[in-house]
Design a protein around this motif. Structure first.
Motif, PDB file in Angstrom:
ATOM      1  N   GLN A 261       0.807  -1.224   0.000  1.00  0.00           N
ATOM      2  CA  GLN A 261       0.000   0.000   0.000  1.00  0.00           C
ATOM      3  C   GLN A 261       0.837   1.270   0.000  1.00  0.00           C
ATOM      4  OE1 GLN A 261      -3.386  -0.235  -0.188  1.00  0.00           O
ATOM      5  NE2 GLN A 261      -2.936  -2.424  -0.351  1.00  0.00           N
ATOM      6  N   LYS A 262       2.145   1.109   0.102  1.00  0.00           N
ATOM      7  CA  LYS A 262       3.001   2.286   0.253  1.00  0.00           C
ATOM      8  C   LYS A 262       3.625   2.719  -1.071  1.00  0.00           C
ATOM      9  CE  LYS A 262       3.787   2.495   5.010  1.00  0.00           C
ATOM     10  NZ  LYS A 262       4.678   1.696   5.811  1.00  0.00           N
ATOM     11  N   GLY A 263       3.989   4.013  -1.116  1.00  0.00           N
ATOM     12  CA  GLY A 263       4.733   4.507  -2.270  1.00  0.00           C
ATOM     13  C   GLY A 263       6.216   4.212  -2.074  1.00  0.00           C
ATOM     14  N   ASP A 264       7.035   4.742  -2.998  1.00  0.00           N
ATOM     15  CA  ASP A 264       8.472   4.424  -2.928  1.00  0.00           C
ATOM     16  C   ASP A 264       9.227   5.264  -1.911  1.00  0.00           C
ATOM     17  OD1 ASP A 264       8.395   2.363  -4.650  1.00  0.00           O
ATOM     18  OD2 ASP A 264       9.245   3.432  -6.375  1.00  0.00           O
ATOM     19  N   CYS A 265       8.622   6.374  -1.451  1.00  0.00           N
ATOM     20  CA  CYS A 265       9.345   7.212  -0.476  1.00  0.00           C
ATOM     21  C   CYS A 265       9.299   6.552   0.891  1.00  0.00           C
ATOM     22  CB  CYS A 265       8.733   8.611  -0.405  1.00  0.00           C
ATOM     23  SG  CYS A 265       9.493   9.617   0.887  1.00  0.00           S
ATOM     24  N   ILE A 266      10.476   6.279   1.456  1.00  0.00           N
ATOM     25  CA  ILE A 266      10.511   5.609   2.758  1.00  0.00           C
ATOM     26  C   ILE A 266      10.605   6.634   3.905  1.00  0.00           C
ATOM     27  CG2 ILE A 266      11.492   3.484   1.803  1.00  0.00           C
ATOM     28  CD1 ILE A 266      14.194   4.453   3.073  1.00  0.00           C
ATOM     29  N   ASP A 267      10.423   7.894   3.563  1.00  0.00           N
ATOM     30  CA  ASP A 267      10.394   8.981   4.547  1.00  0.00           C
ATOM     31  C   ASP A 267      11.653   9.027   5.416  1.00  0.00           C
ATOM     32  OD1 ASP A 267       9.199  11.220   5.492  1.00  0.00           O
ATOM     33  OD2 ASP A 267       7.948  10.206   6.986  1.00  0.00           O
ATOM     34  N   CYS A 268      12.785   8.791   4.753  1.00  0.00           N
ATOM     35  CA  CYS A 268      14.049   8.821   5.510  1.00  0.00           C
ATOM     36  C   CYS A 268      14.527  10.258   5.740  1.00  0.00           C
ATOM     37  CB  CYS A 268      15.119   8.048   4.747  1.00  0.00           C
ATOM     38  SG  CYS A 268      15.490   8.797   3.136  1.00  0.00           S
ATOM     39  N   ARG A 269      14.003  11.193   4.970  1.00  0.00           N
ATOM     40  CA  ARG A 269      14.316  12.621   5.046  1.00  0.00           C
ATOM     41  C   ARG A 269      15.769  12.957   4.683  1.00  0.00           C
ATOM     42  NH1 ARG A 269      10.765  16.075   7.003  1.00  0.00           N
ATOM     43  NH2 ARG A 269      12.376  17.514   7.751  1.00  0.00           N
ATOM     44  N   LEU A 270      16.447  12.023   4.004  1.00  0.00           N
ATOM     45  CA  LEU A 270      17.818  12.339   3.598  1.00  0.00           C
ATOM     46  C   LEU A 270      17.832  13.482   2.588  1.00  0.00           C
ATOM     47  CD1 LEU A 270      20.773  11.578   4.000  1.00  0.00           C
ATOM     48  CD2 LEU A 270      20.586  10.012   2.066  1.00  0.00           C
ATOM     49  N   CYS A 271      16.778  13.545   1.743  1.00  0.00           N
ATOM     50  CA  CYS A 271      16.710  14.620   0.740  1.00  0.00           C
ATOM     51  C   CYS A 271      16.661  15.990   1.422  1.00  0.00           C
ATOM     52  CB  CYS A 271      15.505  14.429  -0.178  1.00  0.00           C
ATOM     53  SG  CYS A 271      13.961  14.158   0.679  1.00  0.00           S
ATOM     54  N   VAL A 272      16.023  16.035   2.587  1.00  0.00           N
ATOM     55  CA  VAL A 272      15.949  17.310   3.324  1.00  0.00           C
ATOM     56  C   VAL A 272      17.292  17.559   4.016  1.00  0.00           C
ATOM     57  CG1 VAL A 272      14.638  18.629   5.041  1.00  0.00           C
ATOM     58  CG2 VAL A 272      13.509  16.811   3.744  1.00  0.00           C
ATOM     59  N   GLY A 273      17.886  16.489   4.527  1.00  0.00           N
ATOM     60  CA  GLY A 273      19.143  16.611   5.278  1.00  0.00           C
ATOM     61  C   GLY A 273      20.307  17.099   4.431  1.00  0.00           C
ATOM     62  N   VAL A 274      20.275  16.826   3.111  1.00  0.00           N
ATOM     63  CA  VAL A 274      21.404  17.255   2.268  1.00  0.00           C
ATOM     64  C   VAL A 274      21.152  18.615   1.620  1.00  0.00           C
ATOM     65  CG1 VAL A 274      22.123  14.894   1.700  1.00  0.00           C
ATOM     66  CG2 VAL A 274      20.506  16.090   0.204  1.00  0.00           C
ATOM     67  N   CYS A 275      19.927  19.112   1.751  1.00  0.00           N
ATOM     68  CA  CYS A 275      19.578  20.346   1.034  1.00  0.00           C
ATOM     69  C   CYS A 275      20.271  21.559   1.661  1.00  0.00           C
ATOM     70  CB  CYS A 275      18.066  20.555   1.030  1.00  0.00           C
ATOM     71  SG  CYS A 275      17.631  22.083   0.175  1.00  0.00           S
ATOM     72  N   PRO A 276      21.072  22.279   0.891  1.00  0.00           N
ATOM     73  CA  PRO A 276      21.789  23.428   1.470  1.00  0.00           C
ATOM     74  C   PRO A 276      20.884  24.581   1.852  1.00  0.00           C
ATOM     75  CG  PRO A 276      22.160  23.311  -0.901  1.00  0.00           C
ATOM     76  CD  PRO A 276      21.397  22.086  -0.541  1.00  0.00           C
ATOM     77  N   THR A 277      19.631  24.558   1.376  1.00  0.00           N
ATOM     78  CA  THR A 277      18.733  25.658   1.741  1.00  0.00           C
ATOM     79  C   THR A 277      17.602  25.184   2.656  1.00  0.00           C
ATOM     80  OG1 THR A 277      17.370  25.364  -0.223  1.00  0.00           O
ATOM     81  CG2 THR A 277      19.200  26.885  -0.425  1.00  0.00           C
ATOM     82  N   GLY A 278      17.665  23.940   3.077  1.00  0.00           N
ATOM     83  CA  GLY A 278      16.686  23.431   4.045  1.00  0.00           C
ATOM     84  C   GLY A 278      15.308  23.163   3.465  1.00  0.00           C
ATOM     85  N   VAL A 279      15.260  22.909   2.147  1.00  0.00           N
ATOM     86  CA  VAL A 279      13.959  22.702   1.492  1.00  0.00           C
ATOM     87  C   VAL A 279      13.568  21.219   1.551  1.00  0.00           C
ATOM     88  CG1 VAL A 279      12.951  22.602  -0.837  1.00  0.00           C
ATOM     89  CG2 VAL A 279      14.077  24.681  -0.062  1.00  0.00           C
ATOM     90  N   ASP A 280      12.278  20.975   1.745  1.00  0.00           N
ATOM     91  CA  ASP A 280      11.758  19.607   1.602  1.00  0.00           C
ATOM     92  C   ASP A 280      11.092  19.555   0.235  1.00  0.00           C
ATOM     93  OD1 ASP A 280      10.550  17.179   1.636  1.00  0.00           O
ATOM     94  OD2 ASP A 280       9.674  17.371   3.642  1.00  0.00           O
ATOM     95  N   ILE A 281      11.805  19.009  -0.732  1.00  0.00           N
ATOM     96  CA  ILE A 281      11.339  19.029  -2.127  1.00  0.00           C
ATOM     97  C   ILE A 281      10.035  18.256  -2.288  1.00  0.00           C
ATOM     98  CG2 ILE A 281      12.669  16.985  -2.880  1.00  0.00           C
ATOM     99  CD1 ILE A 281      12.400  20.169  -4.946  1.00  0.00           C
ATOM    100  N   ARG A 282       9.718  17.386  -1.315  1.00  0.00           N
ATOM    101  CA  ARG A 282       8.496  16.591  -1.432  1.00  0.00           C
ATOM    102  C   ARG A 282       7.247  17.451  -1.262  1.00  0.00           C
ATOM    103  NH1 ARG A 282       9.538  12.376   3.082  1.00  0.00           N
ATOM    104  NH2 ARG A 282      10.047  14.332   4.094  1.00  0.00           N
ATOM    105  N   GLU A 283       7.430  18.660  -0.741  1.00  0.00           N
ATOM    106  CA  GLU A 283       6.288  19.579  -0.584  1.00  0.00           C
ATOM    107  C   GLU A 283       6.060  20.397  -1.850  1.00  0.00           C
ATOM    108  OE1 GLU A 283       4.446  19.444   2.124  1.00  0.00           O
ATOM    109  OE2 GLU A 283       5.823  17.964   2.975  1.00  0.00           O
ATOM    110  N   GLY A 284       6.789  20.088  -2.903  1.00  0.00           N
ATOM    111  CA  GLY A 284       6.614  20.815  -4.171  1.00  0.00           C
ATOM    112  C   GLY A 284       7.722  21.823  -4.384  1.00  0.00           C
ATOM    113  N   MET A 285       7.700  22.441  -5.572  1.00  0.00           N
ATOM    114  CA  MET A 285       8.725  23.424  -5.919  1.00  0.00           C
ATOM    115  C   MET A 285       8.633  24.618  -4.989  1.00  0.00           C
ATOM    116  SD  MET A 285      11.150  23.699  -7.737  1.00  0.00           S
ATOM    117  CE  MET A 285      12.380  24.907  -8.041  1.00  0.00           C
ATOM    118  N   GLN A 286       9.776  25.049  -4.472  1.00  0.00           N
ATOM    119  CA  GLN A 286       9.750  26.159  -3.525  1.00  0.00           C
ATOM    120  C   GLN A 286      10.775  27.230  -3.863  1.00  0.00           C
ATOM    121  OE1 GLN A 286       9.829  24.246   0.506  1.00  0.00           O
ATOM    122  NE2 GLN A 286       9.229  22.538  -0.784  1.00  0.00           N
ATOM    123  N   GLU A 287      10.518  28.410  -3.337  1.00  0.00           N
ATOM    124  CA  GLU A 287      11.376  29.557  -3.618  1.00  0.00           C
ATOM    125  C   GLU A 287      12.834  29.280  -3.237  1.00  0.00           C
ATOM    126  OE1 GLU A 287      10.748  32.708  -0.968  1.00  0.00           O
ATOM    127  OE2 GLU A 287      11.949  34.131  -2.103  1.00  0.00           O
TER     128      GLU A 287
END
Ligand code: SF4
Ligand code: SF4
Length: 471
Positions: A261-287
């Motif tokens: 029932q789950k999607g492929d995102c395992i919610d590890c938040r590594l994508c947020v942890g490496v972002c130099p501007t602190g963006v969570d790209i999963r919330e959509g395109m951001q400024e």
């Protein structure tokens, strides 16, 4: 308010509660991981090394690239641009701006993510921070820990290295405006001009503060390009994007638990942890997203670990994600328009560079008085002539005037004009003619400067008029 409207408003508040704006309350300690985009970022930022070494290149006995403000000249290898040729600078600025627009329309803020001095310098600063103070967890711990000899040593080392980079940046920038080697001597012997100290101090301050402390906040709150980039992207622009359909519903992976029932995102938040501007790209395109692709590297590494296909976060356009065909880049009206402007400005620059005249001539007719009636009845006009010799050798010219029979050319220093190398001379010329020679009030004439003593003969022409009394 109806029940339905209230429900919609409530939903709006619920959605908005997920939004977060990075207001710089806490320092972002982004994790650094290896990957494709990290390598691209290194390659791109290494181009900035040219900035540091270029002022030391010499060409034909002088600094290869030099903005010589006192002499109002710009030296670029064997080319010298004078204030008269400054129109080319506007074309260069148009070229740079349109290149930026075109690249943004195709692939978003590539400039911000890979080339911008703010993000590149910040990347160097945080790389040093990472080497000295450790990974983000260790850095946060160190920040929160009381001051000990170890903490003082680490902080002192980091700030000293940051200062060295800031000083090098300041000296290098100043070196584009004066002799680079002499500048070092002047700084080290404390003999540099006041303006050189002011420029250096400003650069040290801004580099140290912007790259060391403000970091992504400069992109958020100070950079005008970040404000306007949203008007340059459209549905065809390829941006780092989270594949919502594939990733949701997200959830942690538990051993032996069903993942059907789950999607492929395992919610590890590594994508947020490496972002130099602190963006969570999963919330959509951001400024705040500078399209650096670090989250793509992070997510790909996780997908490899959980044995799922890469590309949950990838460069993709909105059209692509909606399953629509992507038009070829060169068929997009926006890209075609930018392409045409790019072509025209490049052609203009090439034309300008290949047609810079070695000598320029300007002729101004004296207005007060328009003419003088001499005691012998002849008519005299006065002209101010300005000749600029852009070459590196002295040139000699003869001056003659055509279009008026019997005209007598009088110059204060004889009929030979000597133009010193890279020099400008203004001088006055008096033209005198018998009144009987004038057929009308205004006669079109032409000043001709012809060089001699040089291998390449030069002939410069300038139109003007000779004015006499009404006929
Ligand atoms: S969201 Fe991804 S691409 Fe955007 S700035 Fe953060 S790491 Fe870079
Ligand atoms: S790195 Fe990938 S898997 Fe992990 S939270 Fe981000 S999108 Fe989900």
């Amino acid at each position: 308010m109806s029940k339905q409207e209230y429900k919609e408003l409530e939903q709006l508040y619920t959605d908005a509660s997920h939004w977060s704006i990075n207001a710089g309350d806490e320092t972002i300690h982004a994790k650094r991981i290896a990957g494709r985009f990290r390598s691209y970022k290194w390659y791109a930022s290494s181009l900035w090394l040219l900035f540091f070494i270029t002022p030391y290149f010499r060409w034909e006995g002088q600094q290869a690239i030099l903005f010589d403000i006192p002499h109002r000249q710009f030296h670029f290898w064997s080319l010298t641009i004078w204030p008269q040729d400054v129109w080319m600078l506007s074309l260069v600025l148009i070229l740079l701006a349109i290149t930026l627009f075109a690249v943004t329309a195709i692939a978003g803020r590539v400039w911000c993510g890979y080339f911008c001095f703010q993000t590149v310098w910040t990347d160097w600063f945080t790389w040093l921070e990472n080497r000295i103070e450790g990974n983000p967890i260790q850095r946060r711990k160190l920040d929160a820990a009381p001051w000990t000899a170890r903490k003082i040593r680490l902080k002192l080392t980091k700030h000293s290295l940051w200062l060295i980079i800031s000083i090098l940046t300041g000296v290098t920038f100043t070196a584009y405006f004066t002799d680079a080697y002499q500048l070092w001597v002047d700084y080290l012997s404390l003999q540099a001009a006041l303006i050189a100290w002011i420029v250096l101090a400003s650069f040290i301050f801004f580099t140290y503060v912007f790259a060391g402390f403000m970091r992504e906040q400069v992109c958020f709150w100070l950079c005008p390009y970040a404000r306007i980039q949203s008007v340059m992207v459209d549905k065809d622009t390829e941006l780092p994007t989270y594949d919502l359909a594939r990733g949701e519903p997200r959830g942690k992976v538990h051993r032996n638990a069903s993942t059907e029932q789950k999607g492929d995102c395992i919610d590890c938040r590594l994508c947020v942890g490496v972002c130099p501007t602190g963006v969570d790209i999963r919330e959509g395109m951001q400024e705040g997203c500078i399209t650096c692709g670090m989250c793509i590297d992070a997510c790909d590494s996780i997908m490899d670990k959980v044995k799922r296909p890469r590309g949950l976060i990838r460069y993709a356009s909105r059209k692509e994600l909606n399953g629509q065909p992507l038009p070829a880049v060169f068929k997009r009206p926006r890209v075609i328009t930018y392409g045409i402007i790019l072509f025209l400005s490049t052609a203009g620059i090439i034309y300008g560079l290949t047609h810079i005249p070695p000598v320029e001539l300007s002729v101004v007719h004296e207005r007060q008085p328009l003419f003088t009636q001499m005691s012998d009845g002849s008519i005299q006009n006065k002209y101010t002539i300005k000749a600029v010799n852009k070459t590196t050798q002295a040139l000699k010219f003869h001056l003659r005037v055509t279009g008026l029979d019997g005209v007598d050319v009088r110059m204060p220093d004889g009929d030979i004009i000597t133009l010193q190398a890279e020099g400008t001379i203004p001088f006055h010329v008096f033209l005198r003619v018998k009144a009987s020679q004038l057929k009308k009030k205004k006669t079109k004439i032409r000043f001709i400067l012809e060089s001699f003593d040089t291998i390449d003969k030069m002939k410069l022409k300038k139109r003007s008029v000779f004015i006499g009394p009404a006929q």
